[in-house]
Enzyme design. Structure first.
Site, short mmCIF file in Angstrom:
data_model
loop_
_atom_site.label_atom_id
_atom_site.label_comp_id
_atom_site.label_asym_id
_atom_site.label_seq_id
_atom_site.Cartn_x
_atom_site.Cartn_y
_atom_site.Cartn_z
N THR A 192 7.26 -8.87 -8.85
CA THR A 192 6.81 -7.52 -9.13
C THR A 192 6.41 -6.80 -7.87
O THR A 192 6.22 -7.40 -6.82
CB THR A 192 5.62 -7.53 -10.12
OG1 THR A 192 5.53 -6.25 -10.72
CG2 THR A 192 4.32 -7.87 -9.45
N LYS A 230 3.84 -2.66 -16.30
CA LYS A 230 2.78 -3.38 -15.59
C LYS A 230 1.63 -2.48 -15.18
O LYS A 230 0.76 -2.89 -14.43
CB LYS A 230 3.38 -4.07 -14.37
CG LYS A 230 4.52 -5.01 -14.72
CD LYS A 230 5.25 -5.46 -13.50
CE LYS A 230 6.53 -6.17 -13.87
NZ LYS A 230 7.31 -6.50 -12.69
N GLY A 246 -2.80 -1.75 -12.29
CA GLY A 246 -1.51 -2.41 -12.23
C GLY A 246 -1.71 -3.87 -11.88
O GLY A 246 -2.70 -4.23 -11.24
N SER A 255 5.58 -9.19 -4.64
CA SER A 255 6.59 -9.64 -3.69
C SER A 255 7.17 -8.50 -2.86
O SER A 255 7.54 -8.69 -1.71
CB SER A 255 7.72 -10.38 -4.41
OG SER A 255 8.27 -9.57 -5.41
N CYS A 302 13.60 -6.00 -1.88
CA CYS A 302 13.02 -7.16 -2.57
C CYS A 302 13.83 -7.50 -3.82
O CYS A 302 13.95 -6.67 -4.72
CB CYS A 302 11.57 -6.87 -2.95
SG CYS A 302 10.80 -8.21 -3.86
N THR A 361 12.14 -7.01 -7.34
CA THR A 361 11.69 -5.65 -7.69
C THR A 361 12.90 -4.84 -8.13
O THR A 361 13.95 -4.88 -7.47
CB THR A 361 11.04 -4.97 -6.46
OG1 THR A 361 9.96 -5.80 -6.01
CG2 THR A 361 10.51 -3.60 -6.78
#
Length: 180
Positions: A7, A39, A51, A130, A165, A168
């Site tokens: 995430t 989230k 979050g 991440s 990422c 993501t």
């Protein structure tokens, strides 16, 4: 401080607006399980935005605990965050929870962890997960070199992080407090 895979969450305050954004990807190992998870939440009569990064069930437990603390301390986010972090760190069951939170109201932004951390960023911007460092770097550049609104900055930062990422994605949820 541990960065959770799976995430990216970013929050910033610019002027009288606080914006928080999170991607929608949930992974189990290297497999995408869900691409449109939410989230980000508003708590305490929509006066606090939160979050999470980490285990989903753990984050929901922490959302509930934070909301309980906000109710107990009449919406005082600083006090609620500190009390949550104390309980999280010392409670035999809670300390096993694997998540990190970003919580913000119109005045403050906090990163809250299970190790007892309640950190307020110097630059009114913080990111976790991440892709957090990618989103944070993008946001810092956009704050300095653009006239974008808080909402636009978190959105663009998330898009940049999603290009770098693998944990993501571009299914971005954004919540704001205040006006630009």
């Amino acid at each position: 401080m541990e960065q959770f895979k799976g995430t990216t969450i970013i929050c910033l305050k610019k002027g009288s607006t606080v914006a928080i954004a999170g991607d929608g990807q949930v992974t189990l190992g290297n497999t995408v399980i869900k691409s449109k998870a939410r989230k980000i939440r508003k708590l305490y009569n929509d006066k606090v935005i939160v979050g999470f990064a980490g285990a989903t069930a753990d984050a929901f437990t922490l959302f509930e605990k934070l909301e309980d603390k906000l109710n107990e301390y009449a919406g005082n986010l600083t006090r609620a965050a500190v009390e949550l972090a104390k309980e999280w760190r010392t409670d035999k069951i809670l300390r096993r929870l694997e998540a990190m939170l970003i919580a913000a109201d119109k005045d403050s932004i906090y990163l809250i962890s299970g190790t007892g951390d309640v950190l307020q960023p110097d630059e009114d911007v913080v990111a976790i997960g991440s892709g957090g460092n990618y989103a944070l770097s993008a946001a810092l550049a956009l704050i300095k070199h653009s006239n974008l609104s808080a909402k636009e900055i978190v959105e663009e930062s998330m898009k940049i992080a999603s290009k770098i990422c693998i944990y993501t994605n571009e299914n971005i949820t954004i919540e704001t407090l205040g006006e630009d």
